[in-house]
Structures are given as structure tokens and as C-alpha cells.
Design a protein around this motif. Structure first.
Motif, PDB file in Angstrom:
ATOM      1  N   GLN A 218     -20.158  -9.211 -55.009  1.00  0.00           N
ATOM      2  CA  GLN A 218     -20.624 -10.599 -54.841  1.00  0.00           C
ATOM      3  C   GLN A 218     -21.330 -10.634 -53.494  1.00  0.00           C
ATOM      4  O   GLN A 218     -20.773 -11.071 -52.492  1.00  0.00           O
ATOM      5  N   ARG A 219     -22.537 -10.127 -53.471  1.00  0.00           N
ATOM      6  CA  ARG A 219     -23.211  -9.817 -52.217  1.00  0.00           C
ATOM      7  C   ARG A 219     -23.469 -11.058 -51.366  1.00  0.00           C
ATOM      8  O   ARG A 219     -23.245 -11.042 -50.149  1.00  0.00           O
TER       9      ARG A 219
ATOM     10  N   MET B 233     -21.883 -14.154 -46.673  1.00  0.00           N
ATOM     11  CA  MET B 233     -21.490 -15.414 -46.025  1.00  0.00           C
ATOM     12  C   MET B 233     -20.287 -15.201 -45.117  1.00  0.00           C
ATOM     13  O   MET B 233     -20.278 -15.608 -43.950  1.00  0.00           O
ATOM     14  N   TRP B 234     -19.233 -14.547 -45.664  1.00  0.00           N
ATOM     15  CA  TRP B 234     -18.023 -14.330 -44.859  1.00  0.00           C
ATOM     16  C   TRP B 234     -18.305 -13.402 -43.684  1.00  0.00           C
ATOM     17  O   TRP B 234     -17.803 -13.621 -42.571  1.00  0.00           O
ATOM     18  N   LEU B 235     -19.103 -12.385 -43.909  1.00  0.00           N
ATOM     19  CA  LEU B 235     -19.437 -11.462 -42.820  1.00  0.00           C
ATOM     20  C   LEU B 235     -20.236 -12.166 -41.732  1.00  0.00           C
ATOM     21  O   LEU B 235     -20.061 -11.883 -40.540  1.00  0.00           O
ATOM     22  N   THR B 236     -21.103 -13.086 -42.128  1.00  0.00           N
ATOM     23  CA  THR B 236     -21.883 -13.834 -41.140  1.00  0.00           C
ATOM     24  C   THR B 236     -20.974 -14.711 -40.286  1.00  0.00           C
ATOM     25  O   THR B 236     -21.107 -14.765 -39.054  1.00  0.00           O
ATOM     26  N   MET B 237     -20.024 -15.388 -40.930  1.00  0.00           N
ATOM     27  CA  MET B 237     -19.084 -16.224 -40.178  1.00  0.00           C
ATOM     28  C   MET B 237     -18.269 -15.382 -39.208  1.00  0.00           C
ATOM     29  O   MET B 237     -18.074 -15.765 -38.041  1.00  0.00           O
TER      30      MET B 237
ATOM     31  N   ALA C   3     -28.974  -6.032 -47.502  1.00  0.00           N
ATOM     32  CA  ALA C   3     -29.048  -7.276 -48.265  1.00  0.00           C
ATOM     33  C   ALA C   3     -30.493  -7.605 -48.623  1.00  0.00           C
ATOM     34  O   ALA C   3     -31.418  -7.350 -47.838  1.00  0.00           O
ATOM     35  N   SER C   4     -30.686  -8.171 -49.780  1.00  0.00           N
ATOM     36  CA  SER C   4     -32.018  -8.609 -50.195  1.00  0.00           C
ATOM     37  C   SER C   4     -32.304  -9.993 -49.633  1.00  0.00           C
ATOM     38  O   SER C   4     -31.403 -10.682 -49.131  1.00  0.00           O
ATOM     39  N   ASP C   5     -33.556 -10.415 -49.739  1.00  0.00           N
ATOM     40  CA  ASP C   5     -33.909 -11.772 -49.304  1.00  0.00           C
ATOM     41  C   ASP C   5     -33.120 -12.804 -50.098  1.00  0.00           C
ATOM     42  O   ASP C   5     -32.681 -13.817 -49.554  1.00  0.00           O
ATOM     43  N   SER C   6     -32.930 -12.525 -51.391  1.00  0.00           N
ATOM     44  CA  SER C   6     -32.160 -13.449 -52.218  1.00  0.00           C
ATOM     45  C   SER C   6     -30.716 -13.524 -51.744  1.00  0.00           C
ATOM     46  O   SER C   6     -30.135 -14.617 -51.672  1.00  0.00           O
ATOM     47  N   ASP C   7     -30.117 -12.369 -51.403  1.00  0.00           N
ATOM     48  CA  ASP C   7     -28.750 -12.351 -50.875  1.00  0.00           C
ATOM     49  C   ASP C   7     -28.645 -13.240 -49.643  1.00  0.00           C
ATOM     50  O   ASP C   7     -27.691 -14.033 -49.514  1.00  0.00           O
ATOM     51  N   ARG C   8     -29.601 -13.109 -48.747  1.00  0.00           N
ATOM     52  CA  ARG C   8     -29.569 -13.876 -47.493  1.00  0.00           C
ATOM     53  C   ARG C   8     -29.723 -15.368 -47.747  1.00  0.00           C
ATOM     54  O   ARG C   8     -29.057 -16.194 -47.114  1.00  0.00           O
ATOM     55  N   GLN C   9     -30.622 -15.726 -48.658  1.00  0.00           N
ATOM     56  CA  GLN C   9     -30.866 -17.139 -48.938  1.00  0.00           C
ATOM     57  C   GLN C   9     -29.642 -17.796 -49.564  1.00  0.00           C
ATOM     58  O   GLN C   9     -29.225 -18.890 -49.155  1.00  0.00           O
ATOM     59  N   VAL C  10     -29.045 -17.119 -50.550  1.00  0.00           N
ATOM     60  CA  VAL C  10     -27.857 -17.689 -51.203  1.00  0.00           C
ATOM     61  C   VAL C  10     -26.679 -17.715 -50.232  1.00  0.00           C
ATOM     62  O   VAL C  10     -25.900 -18.676 -50.205  1.00  0.00           O
TER      63      VAL C  10
ATOM     64  N   TYR D  42     -24.335 -20.887 -49.227  1.00  0.00           N
ATOM     65  CA  TYR D  42     -22.869 -20.865 -49.238  1.00  0.00           C
ATOM     66  C   TYR D  42     -22.307 -21.258 -47.877  1.00  0.00           C
ATOM     67  O   TYR D  42     -21.317 -21.994 -47.775  1.00  0.00           O
ATOM     68  N   LEU D  43     -22.933 -20.766 -46.830  1.00  0.00           N
ATOM     69  CA  LEU D  43     -22.461 -21.043 -45.473  1.00  0.00           C
ATOM     70  C   LEU D  43     -22.577 -22.538 -45.166  1.00  0.00           C
ATOM     71  O   LEU D  43     -21.658 -23.138 -44.577  1.00  0.00           O
ATOM     72  N   ASP D  44     -23.694 -23.145 -45.554  1.00  0.00           N
ATOM     73  CA  ASP D  44     -23.858 -24.591 -45.330  1.00  0.00           C
ATOM     74  C   ASP D  44     -22.794 -25.383 -46.077  1.00  0.00           C
ATOM     75  O   ASP D  44     -22.225 -26.336 -45.535  1.00  0.00           O
ATOM     76  N   GLU D  45     -22.526 -24.980 -47.328  1.00  0.00           N
ATOM     77  CA  GLU D  45     -21.509 -25.687 -48.121  1.00  0.00           C
ATOM     78  C   GLU D  45     -20.132 -25.541 -47.495  1.00  0.00           C
ATOM     79  O   GLU D  45     -19.342 -26.498 -47.457  1.00  0.00           O
ATOM     80  N   HIS D  46     -19.831 -24.342 -46.984  1.00  0.00           N
ATOM     81  CA  HIS D  46     -18.536 -24.110 -46.343  1.00  0.00           C
ATOM     82  C   HIS D  46     -18.373 -24.997 -45.116  1.00  0.00           C
ATOM     83  O   HIS D  46     -17.308 -25.600 -44.907  1.00  0.00           O
ATOM     84  N   HIS D  47     -19.403 -25.087 -44.296  1.00  0.00           N
ATOM     85  CA  HIS D  47     -19.323 -25.900 -43.087  1.00  0.00           C
ATOM     86  C   HIS D  47     -19.148 -27.383 -43.436  1.00  0.00           C
ATOM     87  O   HIS D  47     -18.436 -28.109 -42.737  1.00  0.00           O
ATOM     88  N   LYS D  48     -19.773 -27.823 -44.517  1.00  0.00           N
ATOM     89  CA  LYS D  48     -19.635 -29.223 -44.920  1.00  0.00           C
ATOM     90  C   LYS D  48     -18.213 -29.522 -45.375  1.00  0.00           C
ATOM     91  O   LYS D  48     -17.676 -30.594 -45.095  1.00  0.00           O
TER      92      LYS D  48
END
Length: 282
Positions: A226-227, A232-236, A263-270, A274-280
Motif C-alpha cells: 500500500q505504497r 504517508m506514515w513514513l512522511t509523518m 515512489a511514483s508521482d501518483s504515490d506521492r500525490q495520494v 492521505y496526510l491532509d485527511e489524517h491532519h484534519k
């Protein structure tokens, strides 16, 4: 994936059936011995709580001799906060000679005297962390003092703190046991490990976020990657590690770098979504 077998004591942060408190873990003889020694200082303190407060005043001012005497009196008379403070001081050599045996004994006193029927517990965070500390010492053992490594007891401590207190450090350590296995006490089970990592990660546990992200990004136990979620978790975790600037967290930055580079561009965008949703949500 290489994960160190040894869990550090510095890692001090599910609706399931309640476990019985392992109160028989500590021999009360040490408590009695300390009580005799502390009796000579009885005139200095009115109550254990007052002794603890005086100990904290001495600690903050750098007067460690005075603070230790006050903490010892409070600890010998049942104050869990004093026992925890002494345990932490001896574990890290903070104002006293580093002594894991003494640290283990103070943490064990807290575990042994915990009464889950006591409804008015204002020290649950201290009790919870003591269970984790005893678990870490039990897992690694104390060869110089005769405390043998006991993976089953470590598992018991981590499970109790994870299940009854929702302690993130316990959940992370429990996940590590499921990843590595516990010398016959617990079979390897990556899926259970991910479950516990997710619980700890949601509480902001830095190391859990990194390991969870790594496993999700690469896939595990036959599960597909689930790239985006992993990234997302690695970025946090990477952001928190960089903010803390602790050299011990360099492995987290390294894990993120390896994932980000593939990671692909799609991986980074999604992952960003996910990161924005988590912060909200949090």
C-alpha cells in the motif's frame, strides 16, 4: 527488513478483555527494607506526598542528594510517583550513578502494588509506563544482577499495558515482538504486528509510524504493498524525526529516503491526500 532485537528503555508513548494484574512480580522485602531506612527521616516529612514535592524541588534546583532522600522516603511509603522518578533517574544516570538493577526494582514496585480495583487513580500514566519499563528489562535481562531474560514476562507486561492502558510504547514493543518472535513465547505474526503498530502510530508514536509505513510501502506476509498509505506514515515519521533532531532517529529518515526515491508521482500525490485527511481528523 532489519529490525534490532533489543528494545530501548528510552521508549517510554483496542477494546479487549481485561488481563489480571501480575502483582506477584516483585518481592516486597525491598520495600520493607527501604521503609526501615526511611524511618530515620520521618521527622523531615509530614506525608509521602509532601516528601515527593520536596524531592521535586530539590531535583529542579540540582540538589540531587536532598531530592533522592525525599524520593526514597516517599517511595518507601508507597508513593508511585516517587518510585517512578527514582526508577527514571537510576535508569538514565540522572543525578545518581546509573544503576539498572535499582531502576528495575523501583519500576517493579509500581507494578506489584498496582490495584486495578482502585477507581481513583491519578497516576495511571506512571503505572502504565512502569509496566513497559519492567517489560523491557524482562525482555533484555540484567546479567550483572542475575535478572534473566524472560520473554514471557516481557510479553505479559507489554500486553497488560497495551490492552488496559492503551499505552503506545507498549503497543509498539508488542508489535516488535510479533515481528521478531519472542524466543518461544510468541510466534512471528506480521499481521498482528501491523495491527499494534497502527494503534501506536495513530497516537503519534514516531517509531511505530516509521515501521508501519515501511511495512505498508513494501508489502508484508503475502499482502500487497500500500505504497501511498505507507509513504504517508513514513512522511509523518520523517518530519517528526527531523524536528526532534535525535541522532537515534536517523534510521527513520533513511527509511523515508529509500521509499521516496522509488515512489511514483501518483504515490506521492495520494500520500499527500492521505496526510491532509489524517491532519484534519487529528
Amino acid at each position: 527488513m532489519t529490525i534490532s532485537r533489543r528494545i530501548s528503555l528510552t521508549l517510554l508513548v483496542a477494546v479487549v478483555p481485561c488481563w489480571a494484574s501480575p502483582a506477584s512480580a516483585f518481592d516486597g522485602a525491598d520495600v520493607a527494607s527501604q521503609g526501615v531506612k526511611a524511618a530515620g527521616r520521618l521527622s523531615l516529612f509530614e506525608t509521602p506526598s509532601q516528601a515527593f514535592r520536596q524531592g521535586m524541588d530539590g531535583y529542579r534546583s540540582g540538589n540531587f542528594k536532598t531530592s533522592v532522600e525525599a524520593f526514597e522516603y516517599a517511595a518507601a511509603n508507597g508513593n508511585p510517583l516517587a518510585r517512578w522518578k527514582l526508577g527514571r533517574m537510576y535508569a538514565s544516570g540522572d543525578g545518581v550513578p546509573q544503576d539498572d538493577d535499582k531502576a528495575y526494582r523501583y519500576f517493579s514496585q509500581i507494578v506489584a502494588n498496582y490495584d486495578e480495583e482502585d477507581g481513583d487513580r491519578r497516576d495511571l500514566s506512571v503505572v502504565s509506563n512502569a509496566f513497559v519499563a519492567v517489560g523491557v528489562y524482562s525482555l533484555n535481562g540484567l546479567p550483572k544482577t542475575g535478572v534473566k531474560a524472560d520473554p514471557e514476562r516481557a510479553l505479559e507486561m507489554f500486553q497488560y499495558a497495551a490492552l488496559n492502558f492503551g499505552n503506545a510504547d507498549a503497543q509498539y514493543n508488542l508489535a516488535r515482538l510479533y515481528l521478531d518472535g519472542a524466543d518461544g513465547a510468541l510466534p512471528k505474526d506480521p499481521r498482528q504486528a501491523v495491527r499494534w503498530l497502527a494503534l501506536a502510530a495513530d497516537k503519534g508514536h514516531l517509531q511505530a509510524q516509521a515501521l508501519l509505513g515501511h511495512m505498508l510501502f513494501n508489502g508484508f506476509d503475502g499482502m500487497p504493498p500500500q505504497r501511498a498509505k505507507g509513504l504517508m506514515w513514513l512522511t509523518m515519521a520523517r518530519d517528526a524525526a527531523l524536528g526532534g533532531k535525535d541522532p537515534k532517529d536517523a534510521w527513520i529518515v533513511d527509511l523515508y529516503g529509500k521509499a521516496a526515491s522509488s515512489a511514483s508521482d501518483s504515490d506521492r500525490q495520494v500520500a499527500s491526500l492521505y496526510l491532509d485527511e489524517h491532519h484534519k481528523r487529528n
